[in-house]
Enzyme design. Sequence first.
Site, short mmCIF file in Angstrom:
data_model
loop_
_atom_site.label_atom_id
_atom_site.label_comp_id
_atom_site.label_asym_id
_atom_site.label_seq_id
_atom_site.Cartn_x
_atom_site.Cartn_y
_atom_site.Cartn_z
N TYR A 196 0.87 -1.18 0.00
CA TYR A 196 0.00 0.00 0.00
C TYR A 196 0.90 1.23 0.00
O TYR A 196 2.07 1.15 -0.36
CB TYR A 196 -0.91 -0.12 1.25
CG TYR A 196 -2.06 0.83 1.32
CD1 TYR A 196 -2.95 0.98 0.26
CD2 TYR A 196 -2.29 1.58 2.47
CE1 TYR A 196 -4.03 1.86 0.35
CE2 TYR A 196 -3.36 2.45 2.58
CZ TYR A 196 -4.22 2.59 1.51
OH TYR A 196 -5.27 3.45 1.59
N ARG A 249 -6.23 10.37 -10.75
CA ARG A 249 -5.62 11.03 -9.58
C ARG A 249 -5.10 9.94 -8.64
O ARG A 249 -5.72 9.58 -7.67
CB ARG A 249 -6.69 11.91 -8.89
CG ARG A 249 -6.18 12.92 -7.93
CD ARG A 249 -5.71 12.33 -6.59
NE ARG A 249 -6.76 12.06 -5.62
CZ ARG A 249 -6.74 11.02 -4.80
NH1 ARG A 249 -5.78 10.12 -4.84
NH2 ARG A 249 -7.71 10.86 -3.93
N LYS A 267 -5.82 -1.97 -2.75
CA LYS A 267 -6.97 -1.73 -1.85
C LYS A 267 -7.70 -3.04 -1.59
O LYS A 267 -8.15 -3.31 -0.47
CB LYS A 267 -7.93 -0.72 -2.47
CG LYS A 267 -7.39 0.69 -2.55
CD LYS A 267 -7.73 1.51 -1.32
CE LYS A 267 -7.10 2.90 -1.38
NZ LYS A 267 -7.32 3.71 -0.20
N GLU A 339 -12.21 4.82 -6.59
CA GLU A 339 -10.91 5.12 -5.98
C GLU A 339 -10.06 5.95 -6.93
O GLU A 339 -9.87 5.57 -8.10
CB GLU A 339 -10.20 3.79 -5.65
CG GLU A 339 -9.00 3.92 -4.74
CD GLU A 339 -9.35 4.27 -3.30
OE1 GLU A 339 -10.20 3.59 -2.71
OE2 GLU A 339 -8.76 5.23 -2.78
N ASP A 340 -9.55 7.03 -6.44
CA ASP A 340 -8.56 7.83 -7.15
C ASP A 340 -9.01 8.30 -8.55
O ASP A 340 -8.23 8.30 -9.50
CB ASP A 340 -7.21 7.09 -7.20
CG ASP A 340 -6.58 7.03 -5.80
OD1 ASP A 340 -7.27 7.38 -4.81
OD2 ASP A 340 -5.40 6.63 -5.67
N ASP A 362 -14.07 6.14 -1.63
CA ASP A 362 -13.13 6.03 -0.53
C ASP A 362 -12.43 7.36 -0.24
O ASP A 362 -12.21 7.73 0.91
CB ASP A 362 -12.10 4.97 -0.92
CG ASP A 362 -11.21 4.57 0.24
OD1 ASP A 362 -11.68 4.61 1.38
OD2 ASP A 362 -10.06 4.20 -0.03
N ASP A 363 -12.09 8.09 -1.29
CA ASP A 363 -11.34 9.34 -1.10
C ASP A 363 -12.20 10.42 -0.47
O ASP A 363 -11.72 11.22 0.33
CB ASP A 363 -10.79 9.82 -2.46
CG ASP A 363 -9.89 8.77 -3.07
OD1 ASP A 363 -8.89 8.43 -2.43
OD2 ASP A 363 -10.22 8.25 -4.15
N ASN A 504 -0.63 11.52 0.20
CA ASN A 504 0.17 10.33 -0.11
C ASN A 504 0.79 10.47 -1.49
O ASN A 504 0.26 11.19 -2.32
CB ASN A 504 -0.74 9.09 -0.11
CG ASN A 504 -1.33 8.84 1.25
OD1 ASN A 504 -0.64 8.88 2.25
ND2 ASN A 504 -2.63 8.59 1.29
N1 NDP Z 1 -4.76 9.76 4.02
C1 NDP Z 1 -5.77 9.33 3.32
O1 NDP Z 1 -6.48 8.40 3.70
C2 NDP Z 1 -6.08 9.97 2.02
C3 NDP Z 1 -5.21 10.84 1.45
N2 NDP Z 1 -5.52 11.44 0.26
C4 NDP Z 1 -4.52 12.30 -0.33
O2 NDP Z 1 -4.99 13.61 -0.38
C5 NDP Z 1 -4.44 14.27 -1.48
C6 NDP Z 1 -5.54 15.00 -2.22
O3 NDP Z 1 -6.48 14.11 -2.68
P1 NDP Z 1 -7.87 14.64 -3.28
O4 NDP Z 1 -8.56 15.52 -2.31
O5 NDP Z 1 -8.59 13.50 -3.79
O6 NDP Z 1 -7.33 15.51 -4.50
P2 NDP Z 1 -8.06 16.66 -5.29
O7 NDP Z 1 -7.33 16.83 -6.55
O8 NDP Z 1 -9.51 16.41 -5.32
O9 NDP Z 1 -7.83 17.96 -4.36
C7 NDP Z 1 -6.59 18.56 -4.19
C8 NDP Z 1 -6.82 19.94 -3.61
O10 NDP Z 1 -5.56 20.47 -3.21
C9 NDP Z 1 -5.42 21.77 -3.77
N3 NDP Z 1 -4.00 22.02 -3.99
C10 NDP Z 1 -3.15 21.37 -4.80
N4 NDP Z 1 -1.92 21.89 -4.68
C11 NDP Z 1 -2.00 22.89 -3.81
C12 NDP Z 1 -1.08 23.82 -3.28
N5 NDP Z 1 0.21 23.81 -3.63
N6 NDP Z 1 -1.53 24.71 -2.38
C13 NDP Z 1 -2.81 24.75 -2.02
N7 NDP Z 1 -3.74 23.88 -2.47
C14 NDP Z 1 -3.33 22.97 -3.36
C15 NDP Z 1 -6.23 21.76 -5.05
O11 NDP Z 1 -6.53 23.07 -5.38
P3 NDP Z 1 -7.39 23.48 -6.68
O12 NDP Z 1 -8.77 22.98 -6.38
O13 NDP Z 1 -7.31 24.95 -6.71
O14 NDP Z 1 -6.77 22.79 -7.84
C16 NDP Z 1 -7.42 20.93 -4.59
O15 NDP Z 1 -8.34 21.73 -3.94
C17 NDP Z 1 -3.71 13.21 -2.30
O16 NDP Z 1 -2.34 13.30 -2.06
C18 NDP Z 1 -4.21 11.91 -1.74
O17 NDP Z 1 -3.22 10.91 -1.77
C19 NDP Z 1 -6.70 11.21 -0.37
C20 NDP Z 1 -7.59 10.34 0.15
C21 NDP Z 1 -7.33 9.62 1.36
C1 PYR Z 2 -5.29 6.69 0.74
C2 PYR Z 2 -5.95 7.09 -0.47
O1 PYR Z 2 -7.04 6.63 -0.77
C3 PYR Z 2 -5.33 8.06 -1.32
O2 PYR Z 2 -4.28 8.60 -0.99
O3 PYR Z 2 -5.90 8.32 -2.38
MG MG Z 3 -7.52 6.93 -2.81
#
Ligand code: NDP
Ligand code: PYR
Ligand code: MG
Length: 648
Positions: A196, A249, A267, A339-340, A362-363, A504
């Site tokens: 993972y 993503r 997963k 997912e993603d 999941d996200d 991540n």
């Molecule tokens: N720990 C966990 O269980 C999980 C972790 N994650 C992680 O979270 C991260 C984001 O995932 P997700 O929400 O799906 O992604 P999205 O693409 O949906 O969202 C990313 C957000 O971050 C913003 N962003 C990107 N770069 C910057 C920056 N330099 N400064 C400020 N804001 C920024 C984007 O802005 P804008 O909208 O303006 O483009 C957007 O709003 C990934 O790395 C993923 O691995 C996700 C799910 C679960």
């Molecule tokens: C953990 C997870 O689902 C992610 O980083 O997208």
């Molecule tokens: Mg994910």
Amino acid sequence: MFSLNGSSTRNNPLYGVSKSLTQSAQKHKSAPPLVVAAVSSNARPRDGNVLAVENTLKEMTANPPSTSSSGIAKDSSSSVAGGVEDVYGEDTATEDQFITPWTVSVASGYPLLRDPRYNKGLAFSDKERDAHFLRGLLPPEVISQDLQVKKMMHNMRQYQVPLQRYMAMMDLQERNERLFYKLLIDNVEELLPVVYTPTVGEACQKYGSIFRQPQGLFISLKEKGKILEVLKNWPEKKIQVIVVTDGERILGLGDLGCQGMGIPVGKLSLYTALGGIRPSACLPVTIDVGTNNEQLLHDEFYIGLRRKRATGQEYAELMDEFMSAVKQNYGEKVLIQFEDFANHNAFDLLEKYGSTHLVFNDDIQGTASVVLAGLMAALNLVAGTLAEHRFLFLGAGEAGTGIAELIALEMSKQTGAPLEETRKKIWLVDSKGLIVRSRMDSLQHFKRPWAHEHEPVKNLLDAVKAIRPTVLIGSSGAGRTFTKEVVEAMASYNEKPVILALSNPTSQSECTAEEAYKWSQGRAIFASGSPFAPVEYNGKLYASGQANNAYIFPGFGLGLIISGAIRVHDDMLLAASEALATQVSQENLNNGLIYPPFANIRKISAHIAARVAAKAYELGLATRLPQPRNLVEYAESCMYSPNYHNYR
Ligand SMILES: NC(=O)C1=CN([C@@H]2O[C@H](COP(=O)(O)OP(=O)(O)OC[C@H]3O[C@@H](n4cnc5c(N)ncnc54)[C@H](OP(=O)(O)O)[C@@H]3O)[C@@H](O)[C@H]2O)C=CC1
Ligand SMILES: CC(=O)C(=O)O
Ligand SMILES: [Mg+2]
């Protein structure tokens, strides 16, 4: 392997075996039904004799319902035991009972050694080697599964490069499935980072060049109009959980196209190892609509379609065909985990299929539930109720807005205040700065509820200074964005700043554990999406937790399956959060941990499953009736065990 249609009956197991199975079924009264459905549900044409024998076997091996300690009759056709119908009898068999390693016929000889579901390697006993034509195909020594685990772990630890460990684990999964899961379950804390995050991220980036054996189902635009046929090519017919991505993503690594397959595969291996869903009931899927990743498009080892991503109607039609085909082939109750996906599709897919399919993102949802659980636990370390805290997010996408919404919902339930009010405690920053009312017209729909009245703020540090949050959450996918100044500002306003760096893999984490502790003089309550080793600061050791949806989705899915839930409801997410938060012990809290150790994850998953299932019954969304009296026991009793069985 024996031929079912072969003219010779000398070696045909369906003659000898049906007799011996009859005797065996009589001898082992509680022995499980055999893998007849694996044959009879095969969509390919077969001859009449085979069907006749299958029917005989079906009748012969029909298993009377037994009553479990949870007070519910376990009915092998109820689609719940082990998460799926117990057609193989593997869940109900105790370790001293015998099961038959069925494929289309009884597997034996070389094909048995090459069949990952039944292969046991050197653990085949002498008796099994005789009975299954394995003599000479293995060296003479017989070893236990425990010794195999010990040897594999020893070998695994020789690899210095994480990707080599990942490849060794994938090879094992393809060679000996039970040993793979035994290894993963018994060494979960050590191997989770291998199968993972973070290693799976690197594996996806290099998927084409390390590609050996295909895993999962690849559905590309080439398969348009034929997706139902493609689903029928998958060897398993009883699917309970699908994890699907379109690769746009992948973690915080962006568009990896078809190479995102590592994510559904990873997963689903956690669904089995952490949540006890049987591997044969899990289907990883990658939808390949192209990629906008120029590097991959020019990579000679790339394994996907070499074209730009399909969008609009072309994309929607493929997804629609996939969703319909899944329902047609596997029924209403198959859980489809998105997912993603990139956020411009993720929210719409969840909305579109939320009322027709059992879908879970999941996200958006799993992450929300895990973070809320961590915050509930953190309230034992910092003063106040949830509603008395102020939250600031870096990242306003799937994870950020999903978490924000669930926190607001929980606050609203706790205080009775309307959601519009509780949302005002939560602020989000995206790549353009703080989300404020004056930006409303240009905001994507999922950001709009968070556009509060405030003057524009351009960057995170200024937002921290303006909002003075008690909790800072990173969900940006942008590494090292929680700078020294940001963490110091958090520490200047809060005795114990709660800082979650969720992104991540490790390279994308908003800060490291070391940075969080050092820059807050050891006062931060810190957790991260990918694991960090304990950190020593001022002579004290700080262990941080892993705020990752892996705590939630395996138990959540198990809860849906054991209750036969037909839809996901937000209250189930809240129930899962509470269940996880209650698993955090005082000792964990004393060590600054807001999540329990992964070592106990199967027990934790059973508790989450029980709470989710209970909520499904309460909401009238459960179809598995009557409700088991003790849902925790029932969930545990349904879990897949990776221990070997003895073969007749
Ligand atoms: N720990 C966990 O269980 C999980 C972790 N994650 C992680 O979270 C991260 C984001 O995932 P997700 O929400 O799906 O992604 P999205 O693409 O949906 O969202 C990313 C957000 O971050 C913003 N962003 C990107 N770069 C910057 C920056 N330099 N400064 C400020 N804001 C920024 C984007 O802005 P804008 O909208 O303006 O483009 C957007 O709003 C990934 O790395 C993923 O691995 C996700 C799910 C679960
Ligand atoms: C953990 C997870 O689902 C992610 O980083 O997208
Ligand atoms: Mg994910």
